[in-house]
Design a protein around this motif. Structure first.
Motif, PDB file in Angstrom:
ATOM      1  N   VAL A 627       0.866  -1.148   0.076  1.00  0.00           N
ATOM      2  CA  VAL A 627       0.237  -0.062   0.006  1.00  0.00           C
ATOM      3  C   VAL A 627       0.919   1.215  -0.102  1.00  0.00           C
ATOM      4  N   SER A 628       0.885   2.098  -0.862  1.00  0.00           N
ATOM      5  CA  SER A 628       1.414   3.374  -1.074  1.00  0.00           C
ATOM      6  C   SER A 628       0.555   4.431  -1.268  1.00  0.00           C
ATOM      7  N   ALA A 629       0.874   5.677  -0.496  1.00  0.00           N
ATOM      8  CA  ALA A 629       0.082   6.757  -0.726  1.00  0.00           C
ATOM      9  C   ALA A 629       0.953   8.024  -0.693  1.00  0.00           C
ATOM     10  N   SER A 630       0.528   8.917  -1.434  1.00  0.00           N
ATOM     11  CA  SER A 630       1.567  10.275  -1.611  1.00  0.00           C
ATOM     12  C   SER A 630       0.630  11.431  -1.332  1.00  0.00           C
ATOM     13  N   ILE A 631       0.581  12.342  -0.876  1.00  0.00           N
ATOM     14  CA  ILE A 631      -0.035  13.646  -0.398  1.00  0.00           C
ATOM     15  C   ILE A 631       0.741  14.639  -0.828  1.00  0.00           C
ATOM     16  N   PHE A 632       0.561  15.592  -1.856  1.00  0.00           N
ATOM     17  CA  PHE A 632       1.611  16.535  -2.392  1.00  0.00           C
ATOM     18  C   PHE A 632       0.994  17.864  -2.786  1.00  0.00           C
ATOM     19  N   ASN A 633       1.732  18.959  -3.056  1.00  0.00           N
ATOM     20  CA  ASN A 633       1.354  19.892  -3.909  1.00  0.00           C
ATOM     21  C   ASN A 633       2.642  20.465  -4.650  1.00  0.00           C
ATOM     22  N   SER A 634       2.099  20.896  -5.988  1.00  0.00           N
ATOM     23  CA  SER A 634       3.447  21.070  -6.983  1.00  0.00           C
ATOM     24  C   SER A 634       2.695  22.638  -7.479  1.00  0.00           C
ATOM     25  N   LYS A 635       3.576  23.508  -7.218  1.00  0.00           N
ATOM     26  CA  LYS A 635       3.319  25.031  -7.489  1.00  0.00           C
ATOM     27  C   LYS A 635       4.153  25.453  -8.448  1.00  0.00           C
ATOM     28  N   TYR A 636       4.282  26.568  -9.154  1.00  0.00           N
ATOM     29  CA  TYR A 636       5.204  27.282  -9.982  1.00  0.00           C
ATOM     30  C   TYR A 636       4.871  28.827 -10.058  1.00  0.00           C
ATOM     31  N   LYS A 637       5.960  29.599 -10.409  1.00  0.00           N
ATOM     32  CA  LYS A 637       5.546  30.944 -10.820  1.00  0.00           C
ATOM     33  C   LYS A 637       6.570  31.488 -11.736  1.00  0.00           C
ATOM     34  N   THR A 638       6.057  32.643 -12.451  1.00  0.00           N
ATOM     35  CA  THR A 638       6.844  33.174 -13.290  1.00  0.00           C
ATOM     36  C   THR A 638       7.475  34.528 -12.943  1.00  0.00           C
ATOM     37  N   ASP A 639       7.642  35.493 -13.830  1.00  0.00           N
ATOM     38  CA  ASP A 639       7.903  36.966 -13.308  1.00  0.00           C
ATOM     39  C   ASP A 639       6.677  37.584 -12.769  1.00  0.00           C
ATOM     40  N   THR A 640       5.585  37.066 -12.728  1.00  0.00           N
ATOM     41  CA  THR A 640       4.302  37.718 -12.467  1.00  0.00           C
ATOM     42  C   THR A 640       4.290  37.641 -10.983  1.00  0.00           C
ATOM     43  N   ASN A 641       5.244  36.886 -10.334  1.00  0.00           N
ATOM     44  CA  ASN A 641       5.316  36.669  -8.889  1.00  0.00           C
ATOM     45  C   ASN A 641       4.132  36.310  -7.969  1.00  0.00           C
ATOM     46  N   LYS A 642       3.350  35.196  -8.934  1.00  0.00           N
ATOM     47  CA  LYS A 642       2.380  34.789  -8.070  1.00  0.00           C
ATOM     48  C   LYS A 642       2.436  33.378  -8.448  1.00  0.00           C
ATOM     49  N   TRP A 643       2.242  32.540  -7.355  1.00  0.00           N
ATOM     50  CA  TRP A 643       2.142  31.080  -7.322  1.00  0.00           C
ATOM     51  C   TRP A 643       0.726  30.184  -8.308  1.00  0.00           C
ATOM     52  N   TYR A 644       1.106  29.317  -8.966  1.00  0.00           N
ATOM     53  CA  TYR A 644      -0.088  28.684  -9.688  1.00  0.00           C
ATOM     54  C   TYR A 644       0.179  27.218  -9.533  1.00  0.00           C
ATOM     55  N   ASN A 645      -0.928  26.536  -9.626  1.00  0.00           N
ATOM     56  CA  ASN A 645      -0.812  25.020  -9.747  1.00  0.00           C
ATOM     57  C   ASN A 645       0.010  24.767 -11.050  1.00  0.00           C
ATOM     58  N   THR A 646       0.701  23.663 -11.005  1.00  0.00           N
ATOM     59  CA  THR A 646       1.416  23.193 -12.291  1.00  0.00           C
ATOM     60  C   THR A 646       0.704  22.194 -12.846  1.00  0.00           C
ATOM     61  N   ARG A 647       0.663  22.067 -14.000  1.00  0.00           N
ATOM     62  CA  ARG A 647       0.027  21.057 -14.792  1.00  0.00           C
ATOM     63  C   ARG A 647      -0.176  19.696 -14.064  1.00  0.00           C
ATOM     64  N   PHE A 648       0.972  19.191 -13.463  1.00  0.00           N
ATOM     65  CA  PHE A 648       1.113  17.757 -12.865  1.00  0.00           C
ATOM     66  C   PHE A 648       0.723  17.774 -11.414  1.00  0.00           C
ATOM     67  N   ASN A 649       0.017  18.753 -10.844  1.00  0.00           N
ATOM     68  CA  ASN A 649      -0.429  18.832  -9.515  1.00  0.00           C
ATOM     69  C   ASN A 649      -1.665  18.109  -9.127  1.00  0.00           C
ATOM     70  N   LYS A 650      -1.630  16.770  -9.096  1.00  0.00           N
ATOM     71  CA  LYS A 650      -2.754  15.762  -8.879  1.00  0.00           C
ATOM     72  C   LYS A 650      -2.945  15.755  -7.320  1.00  0.00           C
ATOM     73  N   ASN A 651      -2.094  16.280  -6.607  1.00  0.00           N
ATOM     74  CA  ASN A 651      -2.431  16.595  -5.059  1.00  0.00           C
ATOM     75  C   ASN A 651      -2.471  15.114  -4.418  1.00  0.00           C
ATOM     76  N   TYR A 652      -2.726  14.149  -4.936  1.00  0.00           N
ATOM     77  CA  TYR A 652      -2.617  12.747  -4.212  1.00  0.00           C
ATOM     78  C   TYR A 652      -2.997  11.843  -5.058  1.00  0.00           C
ATOM     79  N   PHE A 653      -2.321  10.637  -4.665  1.00  0.00           N
ATOM     80  CA  PHE A 653      -2.480   9.301  -5.050  1.00  0.00           C
ATOM     81  C   PHE A 653      -2.451   8.071  -4.046  1.00  0.00           C
ATOM     82  N   ILE A 654      -3.218   7.110  -4.265  1.00  0.00           N
ATOM     83  CA  ILE A 654      -3.059   6.007  -3.278  1.00  0.00           C
ATOM     84  C   ILE A 654      -3.199   4.669  -4.154  1.00  0.00           C
ATOM     85  N   THR A 655      -2.334   3.796  -3.986  1.00  0.00           N
ATOM     86  CA  THR A 655      -2.249   2.429  -4.793  1.00  0.00           C
ATOM     87  C   THR A 655      -2.158   1.439  -3.827  1.00  0.00           C
ATOM     88  N   ALA A 656      -3.126   0.355  -3.941  1.00  0.00           N
ATOM     89  CA  ALA A 656      -2.833  -0.744  -3.019  1.00  0.00           C
ATOM     90  C   ALA A 656      -2.952  -2.157  -4.148  1.00  0.00           C
TER      91      ALA A 656
END
Length: 778
Positions: A627-656
């Motif tokens: 059983v494996s589980a991951s809880i995560f956050n993936s963010k990025y920013k440009t020169d606009t100086n604001k943080w955004y979700n990345t395309r790959f920010n799934k936030n969580y996955f669980i595999t059993a």
């Protein structure tokens, strides 16, 4: 005609043979892990056998156990002054001898009267210089685990921190990073993406691996804070090893299934006593057989691959090996003839694709005096894609839409010296020289002129030079890995100095706490660096490497001999990521786009943080689970100086995943394995649709002022594998059923512009990937 007496004797003989217990030979060699020198008189015992089956190694470190009954075993290897180890889940069949290469680590504080308890940690990496975020990939697991599909990338998706891109693609997202940041290595050197149909739907992925499980040895997979010898990798590393062929017996296998045909052969080269061997594998398929792998609009597809390894030991010049891998892919899709069914651009396009990849290497490992060895590899590799897309116009005439001709050549020289100063200190220092030759020609249709415009038209040569040094210090209950890697990319003279650190503390016999840090970098795709930008210059040629700081904590708890818990919180800070100034566009989100000619600057940042958990029970009385589980956050920013979700920010996955192996037959010589995997992960990210711009452009246009705010529904996938294996004298046969996405879950695949309604549709597709196969080994 046989008389009655002769017939009775024949029947009795046949009955005795069938009732006889089938056995096999287990053989191998025991080495010192640091010096690669053989260890004589080590003890090798098969656990839980009655009477006990065991032996000791000879002067050259070799051992041989004969008449071992068919089954699955744990093998304990020990030697005075060394840490004992248990090789778990060794499968013994009647067709092939089991050949093991086992390394033991000298214990710096072992005394003659001290008994060191053997350790069963099959998930630990082969590379001792790795402290955290590393795991051994077992070839046997790739065949057994549901969802593994005999594919290292699909197998890795069962582990924490690793999410799948989609069912029809083996690209993986490591801790929120783009699949393009992953590096593939074979026999210690970097190779191009070794997947069939590579980089067509996702950079870094493909449809099927070209690495046959018949050829692979246990390998390593890294998800962060890599040791110093690894360069040009940002998210993860597949460090693939090829096994040596059997040097004393000829062995073969043939497998036929829905996916295609597979032929493998191995055996001695020349006289058996010289220890030389060969190992080769060839596969062929036409996707008329496996159309379920591809979307509904896929056309004719076929592929083939060949891989081999020659092992050539010598008395004075060390051990040589020559290895190679190659693949050829072809695919064709035709436009829909029925006008009423021409709904999307994919329905009015004709596309022809030819791809190839090849790598060839020669390696020498030379044992030196004073507990040292020199490992040297010279390899050449190439990969290419020739893609042409035509689109029907309003008069139903095919007009060129885009064209890709991309060919790359690499020549790599890698050499390192591994020196064991004492049981407390080992150092590995080396260099890697990589030459990159390229010939890139990318063209895309200009809607204003309706002609193909050249975005990239370049051929040339560059190089990536790297040097590293890594020391392992073993203290009482502590281990320290300290290293540094330096790189120079000559295309623009970018230089990186990358420190690496690993520290672990054995709290007690069953608990360990570890920490890892590394600065890592990777070259962005060359077509972006060499693109002719809007001002008719190569403004991206001076782009520096993308970089990331990795910080990882790890806690390991051996709950019992067969049950293991691991917890890894991590933080990654990415910087120098190429972005387009004054926009939200960043290459951190690049999934698949060949036709880019924007001007980029290295001003982007990103951060990935989360926690990975793994609870694993090794096979115990035929039953296992993970059983494996991951809880995560993936963010990025440009020169606009604001943080955004990345395309790959799934936030969580669980595999059993779980499985049960049943031993069947009178002497338990057959086996039935039933395995299932269930995975749940957050949906893919996307931006809001700009409906007005899409209507005007007659294509999908997104509102990128606040990107990736939307998320598709949760992905729920179920895979299963059933293997039935039966043994006869000198042959083993296996019937397998492997299914990916057995419940036909419809995944979100992006958006398409509807040519009939002039609106953007959300595109979802359910792809079931089945494979029924029969394999005979003899």
């Amino acid at each position: 005609m046989l008389n009655k007496k002769m017939l009775w004797i024949f029947l009795m003989f046949t009955t005795l043979v069938n009732a006889q217990e089938l056995t096999q030979t287990i053989k191998g060699k025991i080495f010192d892990n640091e010096t690669q020198e053989p260890i004589p008189f080590a003890t090798v015992v098969i656990k839980n056998t009655n009477p006990i089956i065991g032996t000791t190694t000879e002067d050259n470190g070799k051992f041989r156990l004969e008449n071992v009954p068919i089954g699955r075993y744990d093998i304990e290897v020990s030697y005075l002054g060394y840490e004992s180890t248990i090789i778990s889940e060794v499968v013994v069949t009647s067709a092939k001898e089991v050949v093991l290469k086992v390394t033991l680590t000298e214990s710096p504080y072992a005394l003659d009267e001290v008994i060191i308890r053997p350790k069963t940690r099959k998930e630990e990496p082969l590379n001792r210089l790795a402290t955290v975020s590393a795991r051994m990939l077992s070839v046997e697991e790739a065949s057994r685990y549901a969802g593994g599909f005999d594919d290292p990338a699909r197998l890795a998706s069962s582990f924490p921190g690793v999410a799948t891109s989609s069912v029809g693609n083996n690209a993986i997202i490591v801790r929120g990073n783009a699949p393009k940041y992953l590096q593939w290595k074979i026999e210690g050197v970097e190779v191009p993406n070794p997947n069939h149909f590579a980089n067509l739907s996702t950079f870094g992925g493909g449809g099927l691996t070209a690495l046959s499980s018949n050829l692979l040895a246990n390998s390593d997979f890294f998800t962060g804070a890599f040791p110093a010898e690894y360069n040009n990798a940002l998210s993860g590393v597949f460090d693939i090893k090829m096994r040596n062929g059997n040097s004393s017996e000829y062995e073969h296998s043939i497998e036929a299934g829905i996916i295609g045909l597979d032929f493998a052969s191995e055996g001695p080269l020349g006289k058996k006593e010289n220890g030389a061997s060969y190992l080769a594998n060839y596969r062929y398929s036409t996707l008329g057989l496996i159309s379920s792998l591809l979307p509904d609009d896929a056309g004719k597809i076929n592929y083939q691959d060949l891989s081999f390894k020659l092992s050539l030991p010598t008395e004075k010049a060390g051990s040589f090996s020559i290895w190679g891998i190659g693949l050829i892919d072809n695919s064709e899709s035709l436009p829909e003839k029925d006008v009423n069914k021409q709904v999307y651009y994919e329905d009015v396009e004709q596309q022809d694709v030819s791809q190839y990849m090849g790598a060839l290497g020669i390696n020498n490992r030379l044992t030196l005096k004073n507990s040292a060895y020199l490992n040297t590899t010279l390899s050449v590799s190439t990969n290419g894609i020739d893609l042409k897309t035509d689109r029907l116009n309003n008069q139903s005439q095919l007009k060129p839409e885009n064209a890709i001709k991309n060919t790359n050549y690499n020549i790599i020289f890698k050499s390192y010296l591994n020196k064991k100063f004492s049981a407390k200190h080992t150092n590995r220092t080396g260099i890697t020289l990589r030459g990159l030759a390229y010939n890139i020609d990318l063209k895309e249709n200009n809607v204003n002129t309706n002609t193909l415009n050249s975005l990239v038209s370049e051929n040339g040569f560059s190089s990536l030079l790297s040097a590293f040094s890594n020391s392992l210090f073993s203290l009482k209950n502590w281990k320290l890995n300290l290293g540094i890697n330096a790189q120079l990319f000559t295309l623009n003279n970018s230089v990186t100095i990358e420190p690496r650190l690993g520290l672990s503390h054995q709290i007690n016999e069953n608990n360990r706490l570890s920490f890892g840090y590394g600065l890592h970098s990777r070259i962005e795709p060359l077509n972006i660096s060499l693109a002719t930008t809007a001002n008719n210059t190569q403004a991206n040629k001076d782009l520096k490497l993308s970089k990331a700081h990795h910080f990882v904590l790890a806690y390991d708890w051996n709950i019992s001999e067969k049950l293991h818990l691991k917890i890894e919180p991590y933080f990654q800070y990415l910087f120098d990521i190429p972005i387009v100034a004054n926009t939200t566009t960043s290459l951190i989100n690049l999934e698949q786009d060949w036709f880019i000619n924007d001007t980029y600057i290295n001003a982007g940042k990103g951060q990935n943080y989360g926690i990975d958990l793994t609870l694993e029970q090794y096979i115990n009385k035929g039953f296992y689970y993970l059983v494996s589980a991951s809880i995560f956050n993936s963010k990025y920013k440009t020169d606009t100086n604001k943080w955004y979700n990345t395309r790959f920010n799934k936030n969580y996955f669980i595999t059993a995943l779980a499985g049960k192996e049943f031993r069947l037959g009178k002497n338990k010589q057959n086996s039935l394995g039933i395995n299932i995997r269930v995975s749940i992960q957050g949906g893919n990210r996307y931006s809001l649709i700009d409906n007005q711009a899409s209507f005007l452009q007659q294509d999908v246009e997104y509102n990128e002022t606040n990107p990736f705010t939307q998320q598709a529904e949760t992905v729920f996938l179920t895979d299963f594998t059933v293997n039935y294996e039966w043994n006869k004298r000198k042959t083993t046969q296996r019937l397998s059923l492997k299914v990916l996405n057995a419940t036909n879950f419809e995944e979100f695949q992006g958006h398409r512009f509807n040519l009939q309604t002039n609106q953007v549709d959300k595109f979802k597709e359910g792809i079931i990937i089945p494979n029924i196969s029969y394999k005979i080994s003899f």
